[in-house]
Scaffold this motif. Structure first.
Motif, PDB file in Angstrom:
ATOM      1  N   VAL A   1       0.646  -1.147  -0.103  1.00 45.35           N
ATOM      2  CA  VAL A   1      -0.055   0.260   0.006  1.00 45.35           C
ATOM      3  C   VAL A   1       1.157   1.344  -0.024  1.00 45.35           C
ATOM      4  CG1 VAL A   1      -1.854   1.441   1.260  1.00 45.35           C
ATOM      5  CG2 VAL A   1      -1.830  -1.468   1.579  1.00 45.35           C
ATOM      6  N   GLY A   2       0.425   2.210  -0.438  1.00 46.46           N
ATOM      7  CA  GLY A   2       0.749   3.629  -1.275  1.00 46.46           C
ATOM      8  C   GLY A   2       1.359   3.907  -2.324  1.00 46.46           C
ATOM      9  N   VAL A   3       2.527   4.482  -3.189  1.00 42.55           N
ATOM     10  CA  VAL A   3       3.007   5.280  -4.517  1.00 42.55           C
ATOM     11  C   VAL A   3       4.165   3.674  -4.392  1.00 42.55           C
ATOM     12  CG1 VAL A   3       4.083   6.459  -5.597  1.00 42.55           C
ATOM     13  CG2 VAL A   3       2.723   7.651  -3.668  1.00 42.55           C
ATOM     14  N   ASN A   4       3.920   2.623  -5.547  1.00 49.11           N
ATOM     15  CA  ASN A   4       5.056   1.969  -5.673  1.00 49.11           C
ATOM     16  C   ASN A   4       5.649   3.088  -6.590  1.00 49.11           C
ATOM     17  OD1 ASN A   4       4.494  -1.233  -4.807  1.00 49.11           O
ATOM     18  ND2 ASN A   4       3.095   0.626  -4.197  1.00 49.11           N
ATOM     19  N   LYS A   5       7.116   2.518  -6.980  1.00 44.09           N
ATOM     20  CA  LYS A   5       7.702   3.390  -8.343  1.00 44.09           C
ATOM     21  C   LYS A   5       8.076   1.840  -9.108  1.00 44.09           C
ATOM     22  CE  LYS A   5      10.090   7.069  -7.767  1.00 44.09           C
ATOM     23  NZ  LYS A   5      11.469   7.991  -7.086  1.00 44.09           N
ATOM     24  N   PHE A   6       7.700   1.852 -10.335  1.00 40.35           N
ATOM     25  CA  PHE A   6       8.038   1.402 -11.538  1.00 40.35           C
ATOM     26  C   PHE A   6       8.654   1.455 -12.581  1.00 40.35           C
ATOM     27  CE2 PHE A   6       4.328  -0.884  -8.986  1.00 40.35           C
ATOM     28  CZ  PHE A   6       4.822  -1.955  -9.031  1.00 40.35           C
ATOM     29  N   ARG A   7       9.591   0.514 -12.870  1.00 36.82           N
ATOM     30  CA  ARG A   7      10.725   0.688 -14.214  1.00 36.82           C
ATOM     31  C   ARG A   7      10.638  -0.820 -15.094  1.00 36.82           C
ATOM     32  NH1 ARG A   7      16.665   1.887 -13.088  1.00 36.82           N
ATOM     33  NH2 ARG A   7      17.522   0.257 -12.694  1.00 36.82           N
ATOM     34  N   VAL A   8      11.182  -0.059 -16.433  1.00 38.60           N
ATOM     35  CA  VAL A   8      11.285  -1.460 -17.240  1.00 38.60           C
ATOM     36  C   VAL A   8      12.647  -1.352 -17.390  1.00 38.60           C
ATOM     37  CG1 VAL A   8       8.601  -1.941 -17.706  1.00 38.60           C
ATOM     38  CG2 VAL A   8       9.878  -0.623 -18.641  1.00 38.60           C
ATOM     39  N   VAL A   9      13.439  -2.705 -17.181  1.00 36.25           N
ATOM     40  CA  VAL A   9      14.625  -3.108 -17.970  1.00 36.25           C
ATOM     41  C   VAL A   9      14.505  -3.823 -18.536  1.00 36.25           C
ATOM     42  CG1 VAL A   9      17.054  -3.363 -17.382  1.00 36.25           C
ATOM     43  CG2 VAL A   9      16.081  -1.802 -15.573  1.00 36.25           C
ATOM     44  N   SER A  10      15.564  -4.027 -20.211  1.00 38.78           N
ATOM     45  CA  SER A  10      15.584  -4.175 -21.246  1.00 38.78           C
ATOM     46  C   SER A  10      17.226  -4.046 -21.546  1.00 38.78           C
ATOM     47  CB  SER A  10      14.501  -4.607 -21.975  1.00 38.78           C
ATOM     48  OG  SER A  10      14.447  -5.411 -22.892  1.00 38.78           O
TER      49      SER A  10
END
Length: 137
Positions: free
Chosen positions: A114-123
């Motif tokens: 719960v709360g702000v989740n910071k996501f990114r993708v790597v390739s």
């Protein structure tokens, strides 16, 4: 035969100078090195990039959040790994996919944090900009 040797030599010198950062002299030498041969140093290198967007800015805990994006300079079937920012570092999230033949990808995650989740993708050693998803109870 001699002029062909001179052109090739000038092209190699220009390529080496470009690689070393001497653009002024190299540009002049390369302009004079007219021919059909190219050097590895002067060949264009495709820049790698990857974008990411989320279908939701806010989601309830454990509901699907989809991420989509486009790639450039990344080969088809290359793995795309989702990461989440945790405790000051990027950690692999258990969600992966592959780059399609149209240089796109699509993947989804479920998070209970719960709360702000910071996501990114790597390739292909290339990371997207991060996307924030607010997870609520």
């Amino acid at each position: 035969m001699r002029s062909q040797f001179v052109r090739r030599t000038a092209a190699v010198v220009a390529g080496a100078a470009l690689a070393a950062g001497g653009l002024g002299v190299a540009g002049a030498l390369q302009a004079n090195a007219v021919g059909t041969h190219t050097t590895a140093a002067s060949a264009a290198v495709a820049a790698k990039s990857i974008t990411m967007k989320s279908d939701k800015a806010t989601a309830k805990a454990w509901t699907k959040v989809s991420f989509t994006g486009k790639t450039s300079g990344i080969a088809r079937n290359t793995a795309v790994q989702v990461q989440r920012f945790e405790n000051g570092k990027w950690v692999n999230f258990p969600a992966t996919t592959k780059v399609t033949s149209k240089a796109t990808y699509s993947v989804w995650v479920k998070s209970g944090r719960v709360g702000v989740n910071k996501f990114r993708v790597v390739s292909a050693k290339t990371a997207s900009a991060s996307v924030n998803v607010n997870i609520t109870k």
